[in-house]
Design an enzyme around this catalytic site. Sequence first.
Site, PDB file in Angstrom:
ATOM      1  N   HIS A  83      44.414  46.907  16.120  1.00  0.00           N
ATOM      2  CA  HIS A  83      43.501  46.729  17.413  1.00  0.00           C
ATOM      3  C   HIS A  83      42.499  47.909  17.489  1.00  0.00           C
ATOM      4  O   HIS A  83      42.802  49.031  17.273  1.00  0.00           O
ATOM      5  CB  HIS A  83      44.359  46.818  18.769  1.00  0.00           C
ATOM      6  CG  HIS A  83      43.600  46.861  20.063  1.00  0.00           C
ATOM      7  ND1 HIS A  83      43.259  45.638  20.246  1.00  0.00           N
ATOM      8  CD2 HIS A  83      43.197  47.732  20.740  1.00  0.00           C
ATOM      9  CE1 HIS A  83      42.443  45.767  21.516  1.00  0.00           C
ATOM     10  NE2 HIS A  83      42.504  47.053  21.670  1.00  0.00           N
ATOM     11  N   ASP A 162      48.124  41.232  33.011  1.00  0.00           N
ATOM     12  CA  ASP A 162      47.004  42.098  32.519  1.00  0.00           C
ATOM     13  C   ASP A 162      45.658  41.365  33.110  1.00  0.00           C
ATOM     14  O   ASP A 162      44.787  42.350  33.646  1.00  0.00           O
ATOM     15  CB  ASP A 162      47.014  42.245  31.072  1.00  0.00           C
ATOM     16  CG  ASP A 162      45.716  43.163  30.595  1.00  0.00           C
ATOM     17  OD1 ASP A 162      45.758  44.338  30.989  1.00  0.00           O
ATOM     18  OD2 ASP A 162      44.958  42.700  29.964  1.00  0.00           O
ATOM     19  N   ARG A 169      40.856  46.018  38.472  1.00  0.00           N
ATOM     20  CA  ARG A 169      40.292  47.304  38.155  1.00  0.00           C
ATOM     21  C   ARG A 169      38.894  47.290  37.838  1.00  0.00           C
ATOM     22  O   ARG A 169      38.184  48.339  38.147  1.00  0.00           O
ATOM     23  CB  ARG A 169      41.134  47.625  36.636  1.00  0.00           C
ATOM     24  CG  ARG A 169      42.682  48.205  36.778  1.00  0.00           C
ATOM     25  CD  ARG A 169      43.200  48.131  35.423  1.00  0.00           C
ATOM     26  NE  ARG A 169      42.659  49.216  34.584  1.00  0.00           N
ATOM     27  CZ  ARG A 169      42.597  48.982  33.242  1.00  0.00           C
ATOM     28  NH1 ARG A 169      43.312  47.987  32.585  1.00  0.00           N
ATOM     29  NH2 ARG A 169      42.100  49.886  32.445  1.00  0.00           N
TER      30      ARG A 169
END
Length: 437
Positions: A83, A162, A169
Site C-alpha cells: 500500500h 471507513d 473527516r
Amino acid sequence: MNPYQLILKKRNGGVLSKDEIREFVLGFAQGTGVEDYQMAAWLMAVWYQGMNVEELSALTQAMIDSGDQLDLSCLPGVKVDKHSTGGVGDTTTLILAPLAAAAGATVAKMSGRGLGHTGGTLDKLESVPGLRTGLTGDEFIAQVKKIGCAVISQTGNLVPADGKMYALRDVTATVDSIPLIASSVMSKKLACGADCILLDVKYGRGAFMDTLDNARELARRMVDLGNHMGRRVRAVISDMDQPLGTMIGNALEVREAIEILRNERPGSALETVSVELAAHLLEMAKICPNLEKSRERVRELLVSGAGLKKLAEMFAAQGGDARVCDDVSYLPQAPKTVEVKAPRSGYVTSIHAQKIGLASTALGAGRVKKSDPIDPAVGIIMERRVGDAIEAGQPLAILHTQDKPEAIEEATRLILESIVIGDEKTAPRKLIEEVVE
Ligand code: URA
Ligand code: CA
C-alpha cells in the site's frame, strides 16, 4: 452505551475500552444509536487526544467487523500486498506486482482511484484498451490461481465504517490525524486478507505527511497495529518531494512501467524504488532468505523480461490489449505535445510534487471531485529531476494534451511555479529514507 459519555471521556483525555469503541463504531456504521454529529465530535476529540495502541487496535478491528473480509485461504503461496500512502508519478504497483508474482509470490491486490493531485492504480490500468478492474470475487480468485496476480477495484462490502467516517473527516478537518489515518489504511489492508503487507509511506510536498517525523510516526503506528493483529507488516519511508517517475498521467505511467520492465530505464528513481519494494516483499514472504538475495532475484526477473511477460499476462487476463507491452503506441495518445521551457540556466534545486500533480489534473489526467471523468491519454513527461543541469530555453517538461489552451496555460503556470532553478547543484534526497518493522 451512551454516545455522549464516550465523546466526553475522549474529549477529556480518558482511555476508552475495547467494548466502548466497538459499540460506538458499529453503532455508527450500522446506524443504530450513533448519529453523524456524534461521530464527528468524537473524531475531533480523537484528533486532539490521540489513541493508545489498545484503543487503535480496537478501533481498527471494529471498522473491519463493520463489513465483509476477503478470504484468500483458497489461494496457494504467500499472499503479499503493498500500500502506498499516495503520490505523484508513483507507478510502483504496476512494476512490483508482476515482478513479485514472477518470483512466486501471490499478489491478490485491490487498488484505488486517483483524487486531487495523486494518481490511482485503477485509473492507470484502465487506460489499457479493454482492461477491466471490476472483476467479481470469483473471477479475481480464478485469475490469481492461474497467473499469480490480479489488481482490481474493491469487491464486496469491505470496511463500510471507513467510507462513512472518512466522509465526515473530510468535512470536519479531521483527516490529518495519525491514529485516524492508521486505522483507515490498516482496516482496509487487513480486511483484504494478505499474509504480508508492505507499506510505502511517502513524505514530502506531494504526500499526506509533509515531514519525516510525521511519516515515521505514521509508519510506526501502522506496523505496530498490523503486528498486534497477527500479520507480517513492514513500512518503508520514501521520498515524495519531487514526482517519483518521469511520466505523470494514466497511459503515460503505464508506458513508463512497461519501459522499466523492458529494462529501458536502468537506475531511474521509479525503477530503483520498485525493485526495492519488490525485494522487501520477497524477503517478507520468505521466498528469498535475505534482502540482498531478494534484490538479485528481482533484478534477474526484470532483466530477463519475466516481469514484463507477467504484466502482459495480467493485462490479457483482465481483458486488456496485451500488445501494449510490445508496442506502447497501442496505448491512448494525446493529440498534442507542448514544451515547458526553462526560464533560465542553472541546476534544478527543487520540484514541488503536489503542484506537478495538480498540473496533470489541470490537463484532465486527474479528478478534482470523485465523480469527475478523466482523460487517459493526457499528462506530463518531466525532462529534469532535482540535481540536473539545464540551459535557458531547454524543456523542463513536455505536456501531452488535448488542444485546450486554458488547460495548457494553467498546467504550464503550475509547472513553472513548481520548479526552482538555482546556481548551485543540490544533492537530491534519498529515495528510501528508512525501513520500519
Ligand atoms: N488514505 C486512507 O485510506 N485513509 C486516510 O485516512 C488517509 C489516506
Ligand atoms: Ca493509493
